[in-house]
Design a protein around this motif. Structure first.
Motif, PDB file in Angstrom:
ATOM      1  N   ALA A 114      -1.729   1.865  31.891  1.00  0.00           N
ATOM      2  CA  ALA A 114      -2.241   0.372  31.746  1.00  0.00           C
ATOM      3  C   ALA A 114      -3.487   0.435  30.986  1.00  0.00           C
ATOM      4  O   ALA A 114      -4.509  -0.171  31.420  1.00  0.00           O
ATOM      5  CB  ALA A 114      -2.556   0.025  33.355  1.00  0.00           C
ATOM      6  N   ARG A 115      -3.580   0.916  29.837  1.00  0.00           N
ATOM      7  CA  ARG A 115      -4.370   0.794  28.766  1.00  0.00           C
ATOM      8  C   ARG A 115      -3.621   1.022  27.545  1.00  0.00           C
ATOM      9  O   ARG A 115      -2.696   1.656  27.229  1.00  0.00           O
ATOM     10  CB  ARG A 115      -5.421   1.974  28.997  1.00  0.00           C
ATOM     11  CG  ARG A 115      -4.859   3.398  28.945  1.00  0.00           C
ATOM     12  CD  ARG A 115      -5.978   4.647  28.877  1.00  0.00           C
ATOM     13  NE  ARG A 115      -5.587   5.753  28.940  1.00  0.00           N
ATOM     14  CZ  ARG A 115      -5.113   6.483  27.894  1.00  0.00           C
ATOM     15  NH1 ARG A 115      -5.147   6.032  26.653  1.00  0.00           N
ATOM     16  NH2 ARG A 115      -4.673   7.693  27.821  1.00  0.00           N
ATOM     17  N   GLN A 153       7.379   7.363  32.592  1.00  0.00           N
ATOM     18  CA  GLN A 153       7.708   6.224  33.081  1.00  0.00           C
ATOM     19  C   GLN A 153       8.894   5.944  34.183  1.00  0.00           C
ATOM     20  O   GLN A 153       8.876   4.938  34.942  1.00  0.00           O
ATOM     21  CB  GLN A 153       8.038   5.057  31.924  1.00  0.00           C
ATOM     22  CG  GLN A 153       7.895   3.776  32.079  1.00  0.00           C
ATOM     23  CD  GLN A 153       8.793   2.986  31.112  1.00  0.00           C
ATOM     24  OE1 GLN A 153      10.065   3.283  31.084  1.00  0.00           O
ATOM     25  NE2 GLN A 153       8.640   2.076  30.131  1.00  0.00           N
ATOM     26  N   ALA A 187       2.865  -5.064  24.556  1.00  0.00           N
ATOM     27  CA  ALA A 187       3.380  -4.378  25.864  1.00  0.00           C
ATOM     28  C   ALA A 187       4.751  -4.732  26.179  1.00  0.00           C
ATOM     29  O   ALA A 187       5.135  -5.755  25.797  1.00  0.00           O
ATOM     30  CB  ALA A 187       2.261  -4.800  26.924  1.00  0.00           C
ATOM     31  N   TRP A 196       2.123  -3.255  35.766  1.00  0.00           N
ATOM     32  CA  TRP A 196       2.096  -4.582  34.822  1.00  0.00           C
ATOM     33  C   TRP A 196       0.834  -5.303  35.078  1.00  0.00           C
ATOM     34  O   TRP A 196       0.366  -5.823  34.082  1.00  0.00           O
ATOM     35  CB  TRP A 196       3.158  -5.403  34.998  1.00  0.00           C
ATOM     36  CG  TRP A 196       3.505  -6.646  34.176  1.00  0.00           C
ATOM     37  CD1 TRP A 196       3.339  -7.729  34.268  1.00  0.00           C
ATOM     38  CD2 TRP A 196       3.754  -6.545  32.585  1.00  0.00           C
ATOM     39  NE1 TRP A 196       3.464  -8.369  33.352  1.00  0.00           N
ATOM     40  CE2 TRP A 196       3.352  -7.684  32.114  1.00  0.00           C
ATOM     41  CE3 TRP A 196       3.785  -5.365  31.764  1.00  0.00           C
ATOM     42  CZ2 TRP A 196       3.794  -7.831  30.722  1.00  0.00           C
ATOM     43  CZ3 TRP A 196       3.901  -5.492  30.466  1.00  0.00           C
ATOM     44  CH2 TRP A 196       3.934  -6.782  30.045  1.00  0.00           C
ATOM     45  N   ASN A 252       4.171   9.416  28.019  1.00  0.00           N
ATOM     46  CA  ASN A 252       4.255   8.358  28.980  1.00  0.00           C
ATOM     47  C   ASN A 252       5.426   7.693  29.005  1.00  0.00           C
ATOM     48  O   ASN A 252       6.121   7.296  30.154  1.00  0.00           O
ATOM     49  CB  ASN A 252       3.189   6.978  28.497  1.00  0.00           C
ATOM     50  CG  ASN A 252       1.851   7.392  28.599  1.00  0.00           C
ATOM     51  OD1 ASN A 252       1.538   8.412  29.374  1.00  0.00           O
ATOM     52  ND2 ASN A 252       0.922   6.655  27.787  1.00  0.00           N
ATOM     53  N   CYS A 268      -0.145  -1.427  25.185  1.00  0.00           N
ATOM     54  CA  CYS A 268      -0.615  -0.972  26.562  1.00  0.00           C
ATOM     55  C   CYS A 268       0.468  -0.705  27.542  1.00  0.00           C
ATOM     56  O   CYS A 268       1.665  -1.279  27.741  1.00  0.00           O
ATOM     57  CB  CYS A 268      -1.298  -2.472  26.858  1.00  0.00           C
ATOM     58  SG  CYS A 268      -2.570  -2.209  28.438  1.00  0.00           S
ATOM     59  N   GLN A 279      -2.000  -4.585  35.980  1.00  0.00           N
ATOM     60  CA  GLN A 279      -2.925  -3.824  35.576  1.00  0.00           C
ATOM     61  C   GLN A 279      -2.942  -4.046  34.092  1.00  0.00           C
ATOM     62  O   GLN A 279      -4.048  -3.730  33.354  1.00  0.00           O
ATOM     63  CB  GLN A 279      -3.218  -2.308  36.140  1.00  0.00           C
ATOM     64  CG  GLN A 279      -3.345  -2.215  37.771  1.00  0.00           C
ATOM     65  CD  GLN A 279      -1.889  -2.446  38.502  1.00  0.00           C
ATOM     66  OE1 GLN A 279      -1.045  -2.934  37.638  1.00  0.00           O
ATOM     67  NE2 GLN A 279      -1.787  -1.758  39.632  1.00  0.00           N
ATOM     68  N   SER A 280      -1.884  -3.753  33.444  1.00  0.00           N
ATOM     69  CA  SER A 280      -1.999  -3.867  31.889  1.00  0.00           C
ATOM     70  C   SER A 280      -2.226  -5.096  31.248  1.00  0.00           C
ATOM     71  O   SER A 280      -3.001  -5.135  30.411  1.00  0.00           O
ATOM     72  CB  SER A 280      -0.282  -3.490  31.300  1.00  0.00           C
ATOM     73  OG  SER A 280       0.071  -2.100  31.947  1.00  0.00           O
ATOM     74  N   HIS A 324       7.522  -4.510  29.643  1.00  0.00           N
ATOM     75  CA  HIS A 324       8.006  -4.209  31.331  1.00  0.00           C
ATOM     76  C   HIS A 324       8.929  -3.213  31.128  1.00  0.00           C
ATOM     77  O   HIS A 324       9.886  -3.504  30.881  1.00  0.00           O
ATOM     78  CB  HIS A 324       7.992  -5.529  31.799  1.00  0.00           C
ATOM     79  CG  HIS A 324       8.125  -5.749  33.283  1.00  0.00           C
ATOM     80  ND1 HIS A 324       8.901  -4.807  33.916  1.00  0.00           N
ATOM     81  CD2 HIS A 324       6.951  -5.925  34.394  1.00  0.00           C
ATOM     82  CE1 HIS A 324       8.928  -4.902  35.391  1.00  0.00           C
ATOM     83  NE2 HIS A 324       7.537  -5.386  35.425  1.00  0.00           N
ATOM     84  N   ASN A 384       3.084   1.310  30.487  1.00  0.00           N
ATOM     85  CA  ASN A 384       3.189   0.896  31.765  1.00  0.00           C
ATOM     86  C   ASN A 384       2.492   2.192  32.784  1.00  0.00           C
ATOM     87  O   ASN A 384       1.816   1.584  33.878  1.00  0.00           O
ATOM     88  CB  ASN A 384       4.788   0.908  32.205  1.00  0.00           C
ATOM     89  CG  ASN A 384       5.639  -0.051  31.357  1.00  0.00           C
ATOM     90  OD1 ASN A 384       6.532  -0.197  31.656  1.00  0.00           O
ATOM     91  ND2 ASN A 384       5.066  -1.134  30.900  1.00  0.00           N
ATOM     92  N   GLU A 409       9.044  -1.730  27.150  1.00  0.00           N
ATOM     93  CA  GLU A 409       7.990  -0.891  26.399  1.00  0.00           C
ATOM     94  C   GLU A 409       8.705  -0.300  25.141  1.00  0.00           C
ATOM     95  O   GLU A 409       7.817   0.034  24.279  1.00  0.00           O
ATOM     96  CB  GLU A 409       7.490   0.291  27.381  1.00  0.00           C
ATOM     97  CG  GLU A 409       6.398   0.846  27.102  1.00  0.00           C
ATOM     98  CD  GLU A 409       5.569   1.672  28.118  1.00  0.00           C
ATOM     99  OE1 GLU A 409       4.649   0.896  28.612  1.00  0.00           O
ATOM    100  OE2 GLU A 409       5.948   2.810  28.516  1.00  0.00           O
TER     101      GLU A 409
END
Length: 304
Positions: free
Chosen positions: A229-230, A245, A84, A252, A241, A224, A254-255, A86, A226, A90
């Motif tokens: 969050a999966r 973004q 992942a 973050w 995504n 995962c 939630q990720s 931030h 941003n 990403e």
């Protein structure tokens, strides 16, 4: 399970990645390649530029990406179950995961930084950190600040630590309201634009055009992302995504929670500084964290 996480804008520092360049031929080759791809010497800016130049978004973003990828290249993918990043990070995560090749990812990151800096000039805005408020209370506060202009939550960094973004008047109104409503801290940040807000729409449109020109593959390691969050591996989902973004919040907290729920117990931050390690510890103190920024850190990881 172990995950690599990659930092975003704000993690830069003068002299970043110089010891990686000097210590490892693979890192030197990658950084020299970056200088050849870009129309300026990113290594000269990373190693020698004053802070105010390095802090320009058009330079900051490729510098952090390159630092992260130099370290990640040395570490390799073995044993890494998920990744992942931030915001800007990403792109590092996706390149590490094989969804984008290095040349394309670097060019897109440089273009993204340029577009975001331009959007900040075209649609002036700002951001502010709000600490010590529950998400529900913050949403109510943002609704109160909305008459002053565009504003939304931009980064859900950790429980009780959220960054808001939008027009200058609205963000300053939100800071004033947060202080009056008992926030532990509410402070405007020094940034060149209202990142992850609707004011980045011009950059989003141009970024989509740039992304349409490059190949994006399914990720070999789930990333995962941003916006959702999966964990994501599908090339089509990744492309969508990345466009969303720029104007959407960075989820973050939630990720990280989703990664932990998937079985991740150890996070290694790959790139400059240790911002994400601190955020992850605030999200869940039970997980292990480490960082790989310097040549010494790389050697430590390679001997584990």
């Amino acid at each position: 399970m172990k995950a690599f996480v990659f930092p975003g804008q704000g993690a830069q520092y003068c002299g970043m990645a110089k010891d990686l360049y000097d210590s490892f031929p693979e890192a030197r080759e990658l950084m020299d390649r970056a200088d050849a791809i870009l129309d300026f010497s990113i290594t000269d800016i990373m190693f020698n530029a004053p802070e105010e130049e390095l802090r320009q978004t058009r330079y900051t973003q490729p510098a952090i990406f390159l630092h992260s990828m130099a370290a990640a290249t040395l570490l390799g993918r073995d044993g890494i179950a998920m990744a992942a990043g931030h915001s800007l990070g990403e792109y590092s995560a996706l390149c590490f995961a094989g969804a984008m090749n290095f040349d394309d990812a670097l060019a897109i990151v440089a273009r993204r930084g340029e577009l975001m800096q331009n959007a900040g000039t075209e649609n002036p805005g700002t951001m502010a950190a709000v600490i010590g408020m529950k998400d529900e209370a913050l949403e109510e506060l943002l609704a109160e600040a909305t008459p002053a202009g565009t504003i939304q939550a931009a980064n859900f960094n950790s429980p009780g630590q959220v960054v808001v973004s939008g027009s200058i008047d609205a963000v300053r109104k939100a800071v004033e309201l947060a202080r009056s409503k008992g926030a532990r801290m509410a402070k405007e940040l020094t940034v060149s634009g209202a990142f992850h807000s609707p004011l980045m729409k011009p950059a989003e449109e141009e970024l989509k055009k740039a992304l349409d020109e490059v190949t994006i593959s399914d990720a070999a390691v789930p990333v995962c992302m941003n916006v959702v969050a999966r964990p994501v591996t599908s090339a089509a989902d990744i492309r969508r995504n990345l466009v969303l973004q720029l104007t959407s919040p960075v989820l973050w907290t939630q990720s990280v929670e989703a990664m932990i729920a998937s079985g991740v117990t150890s996070f290694t931050e790959v790139g400059p500084q240790k911002v994400l390690q601190g955020l992850i510890k605030r999200i869940d103190r039970n997980v292990a964290t480490a960082g790989v920024d310097t040549a010494e850190h790389v050697r430590e990881q390679l001997t584990v």
